[in-house]
Design a protein around this motif. Structure first.
Motif: not given
Lengths: 222, 148
Positions: A152-181
């Motif tokens: 997780c780009a934000k190292h969140m232990l209690n995620g997800p954050c509110s900014s992920s798009r679908e299953d993508r990370c807001e920091v880099d849309p090429k990456r999958q959101c770890a919290w979705q996974l």
């Protein structure tokens, strides 16, 4: 495994510029697997350095050697003679390997030929991805085997954050959101209830705060 | 007296299933190509690694030509595509070293393409001739230089 990548040839020449005889020392373990510092790469880099030095009229002799593991004294010993007959060592081990060689041969300069990057895996041919931050307190059991600290780009232990798009990370849309996974994985193994627990802040002192870390096993000490 | 023309020494790695056969065919068809190339037969260009190209240059080759099958026509499915990536990687490394990347080239030739192979060799020889002798060789290459 530890993943690294080589420095550029001009950078390497700059590092070794004050020496006439250098040993390019490879490592047969992690950096061989990530195609950065094994026997083959040592051969390529040694050729490249010899040619680059010749083009710049620099007197440089390059010897090549690859040992099984640079982070282990038993194997470092095998490089003793080669290190002795050269002015300096350009190590193609990870940061631990470079330091292990430097500590053992105190009279010789030992330089790093690689940039050690992360602990990761071979994702697909030619692609390595970071999987572990070596934080010192593994929480993988709580997250279905997917590390939020590393992935997780934000190292969140209690995620997800509110900014992920679908299953993508807001920091880099090429990456999958770890919290979705994590959600998908926990659902698959029937452990979604784990997400209802609020995780307390992580003990960061077990990580890189306060200098290097040591593990002591009294039962194995002599 | 005519000024001496520079005759480059070029190592040509030729795939057994295509370029090597087309070189053979060129011989049968009496198609001439410059004698500057030293052909090395490989089972597939996918067998070639970066160190092969580097060693060739280090030992004094003025140019290296890699001749593999047409894209999509590799006997081992994608060996020539692997070779293409390795050639590109090596070109970048040659630039880092300070050598002209044009000294390394990959061409795609089928076993029936004797004329295009000869043309590719002629073009490579001309390209390298314009670049001049390898700076590595000029500055005194290794002892094996004369074996090229």
């Amino acid at each position: 495994m530890i993943v690294a990548q080589r420095k550029s040839i001009p950078d390497l020449l700059e590092i070794i510029k004050n020496h006439k005889k250098i040993l390019v020392l490879g490592c047969g373990t992690c950096v061989t697997v990530c195609l950065a510092g094994g026997q083959r790469e040592v051969g390529i880099i040694a050729s490249a350095l010899r040619m680059a030095a010749k083009l710049k009229d620099l007197p440089l002799e390059v010897e090549e050697l690859t040992i099984e593991r640079q982070c282990d004294n038993v194997f470092i010993e095998q490089a003793a003679e080669a290190i002795e007959r050269n002015d300096a060592v350009l190590s193609f081990g990870c940061g631990a390997g470079v330091q292990a060689v430097a500590e053992r041969y105190t009279s010789k300069p030992v330089y790093a030929g690689l940039d050690t990057a992360f602990i990761g895996i071979l994702e697909e041919r030619g692609v390595w991805t970071e999987k572990c931050a070596a934080c010192g307190a593994c929480v993988l059991h709580q997250y279905g085997g997917i590390c939020p600290v590393t992935r997780c780009a934000k190292h969140m232990l209690n995620g997800p954050c509110s900014s992920s798009r679908e299953d993508r990370c807001e920091v880099d849309p090429k990456r999958q959101c770890a919290w979705q996974l994590i959600y998908k994985r926990l659902k698959e193994i029937g452990q979604l209830d784990r997400l209802k627990e609020t995780k307390p802040p992580k003990n960061r002192r077990l990580g890189q705060d306060g200098g290097y870390r040591t593990i002591i096993r009294e039962d194995h000490r002599i | 007296m005519k000024p001496e023309v520079f005759e480059p020494k070029i190592v040509a790695f030729c795939c057994h299933y295509c370029a090597y056969s087309s070189a053979d065919l060129a011989g049968s068809m009496r198609i001439q190509y410059p004698p500057n190339v030293r052909i090395i037969r490989t089972p597939c260009t996918g067998r070639l690694e970066t160190e092969y190209f580097m060693k060739a240059f280090e030992k004094g080759a003025d140019g290296v030509l890699v001749a593999g099958c047409l894209e999509g026509g590799c006997h081992f499915v994608e060996g020539n595509l692997c070779a293409k990536r390795r050639v590109n990687y090596t070109k970048d490394m040659l630039e880092e070293i300070g050598m002209e990347k044009e000294r390394l080239r990959m061409v795609n030739i089928s076993a029936a393409m004797a004329r295009p192979l000869a043309d590719a060799i002629i073009d490579m020889v001309e390209t390298v001739r314009k670049l001049g002798p390898s700076p590595i060789r000029q500055k005194g290459s290794l002892k094996q230089e004369n074996r090229l």
